[in-house]
Motif scaffolding. Structure first.
Motif, PDB file in Angstrom:
ATOM      1  N   ASP A 100     -37.203  83.562  46.015  1.00  0.00           N
ATOM      2  CA  ASP A 100     -38.599  83.939  45.795  1.00  0.00           C
ATOM      3  C   ASP A 100     -39.461  82.679  45.787  1.00  0.00           C
ATOM      4  O   ASP A 100     -39.456  81.905  44.824  1.00  0.00           O
ATOM      5  N   ILE A 101     -40.201  82.448  46.880  1.00  0.00           N
ATOM      6  CA  ILE A 101     -40.993  81.227  47.020  1.00  0.00           C
ATOM      7  C   ILE A 101     -42.088  81.147  45.956  1.00  0.00           C
ATOM      8  O   ILE A 101     -42.466  80.061  45.527  1.00  0.00           O
ATOM      9  N   LYS A 102     -42.559  82.295  45.520  1.00  0.00           N
ATOM     10  CA  LYS A 102     -43.615  82.300  44.496  1.00  0.00           C
ATOM     11  C   LYS A 102     -43.143  81.594  43.234  1.00  0.00           C
ATOM     12  O   LYS A 102     -43.939  80.917  42.557  1.00  0.00           O
ATOM     13  N   GLU A 103     -41.869  81.723  42.907  1.00  0.00           N
ATOM     14  CA  GLU A 103     -41.340  81.072  41.710  1.00  0.00           C
ATOM     15  C   GLU A 103     -41.111  79.572  41.917  1.00  0.00           C
ATOM     16  O   GLU A 103     -40.958  78.827  40.959  1.00  0.00           O
ATOM     17  N   MET A 104     -41.081  79.141  43.166  1.00  0.00           N
ATOM     18  CA  MET A 104     -40.771  77.742  43.451  1.00  0.00           C
ATOM     19  C   MET A 104     -41.987  76.882  43.750  1.00  0.00           C
ATOM     20  O   MET A 104     -41.962  75.667  43.554  1.00  0.00           O
TER      21      MET A 104
END
Length: 291
Positions: A100-104
């Motif tokens: 999940d790119i949003k978390e990164m």
């Protein structure tokens, strides 16, 4: 390459534009509750654990909470004496399109290093019971890494595997550079990691990444059948065999052979080894008791 870039960009847009969508909370047979996965028992004897990633709107992007739930479900099946193997799958469109790119996107080096970011994903590899990945659609980035953490990979004929992290300005961080290289060799792994290009299910089979390819509609059922076949054997001996095979990836040939010999000798202390050999001599089916 252009298509892969668009897929990576689309995944990023999905992660940024949509809030975390929780599916209806599902309860497993043991009562544990999950928001991002579906958990049940499969097979005619109910001896195959089944975990389905269930963030379809995000192409099963692997958020931190989803991976923690996968770990809990694996523990639940590991402690269930009825379960002899586990199948892990996603949807027909995507096994998992990546982490999940949003978390990164806003993480710092300090946060990643201090928190040992992504380390808990390795929990998938630590159980004694075999895990079979049934892969349809996209298995990209963390999705490809998750599949490679499993013991066996079955792929649908439209599945695609890739490590596109380079297109996002980073590199694989959950085993992609290591397991992929051991599975397909240096040249292909290097090409995939440095370009972000994907390979098809057929290419994945030819390179040794997956063991079998089936029509997309059949791959989950075939994985469950494989799980049932494994579960019909002694769970104790299956665990020893899994340990021995995994040793081949971590030890020298001499060390691996010594491990294998020790485990082979150990089977002679079990009731199931005696039962299996007696059943063979007596030309009957073995009745294993996992002891």
């Amino acid at each position: 390459m252009a298509l892969l870039c668009r897929v990576a960009a689309a995944s990023l847009r999905v992660s940024r534009s949509r809030p975390l969508v929780a599916a209806a909370v599902r309860a497993s047979s043991a009562g544990a509750q999950y928001q991002h996965i579906l958990v049940e028992k499969k097979g005619e004897r109910g001896n195959v654990g089944f975990i389905q990633l269930n963030r379809k709107k995000a192409l099963n992007a692997l958020c931190d909470e989803l991976m923690r739930e996968v770990g809990l479900a694996l523990d639940e099946f590991e402690n269930d004496p009825e379960i002899g193997a586990i199948v892990l799958t996603g949807s027909e469109k995507a096994f998992a399109a990546g982490a999940d790119i949003k978390e990164m996107v806003d993480k710092t080096f300090q946060e990643c290093y201090a928190g040992n970011f992504l380390t808990h994903w390795n929990h998938v590899t630590t159980g004694k019971k075999p895990v079979i990945a049934a892969v349809n659609g996209y298995a990209l980035g963390g999705g490809c890494e998750l599949a490679m953490m499993c013991d066996i990979i079955y792929a649908g004929d439209k599945a695609q595997f890739g490590q596109p992290e380079i297109l996002l300005g980073t590199i694989p961080g959950a085993g992609g550079t290591q397991r992929l290289t051991k599975a397909v060799g240096k040249s292909l792994a290097m090409e995939m990691v440095l370009t972000g290009d994907r390979i098809s299910a057929q290419e994945a089979k030819a390179s040794g990444l997956v063991s079998k390819v089936f029509p997309a509609s059949d791959v989950v059922d075939e994985a469950i059948k494989c799980g049932e076949k494994i579960a019909s054997n002694s769970k104790l001996i299956v665990a020893m065999a899994k340990e021995a095979v995994n040793g081949a990836f971590e030890l020298t040939l001499a060390e691996g052979n010594r491990l294998e010999k020790r485990l082979f000798h150990s089977t002679f202390s079990t009731n199931d080894r005696k039962e299996g050999m007696n059943a063979f001599v007596e030309k009957r089916k073995a009745n294993f008791t996992d002891q």
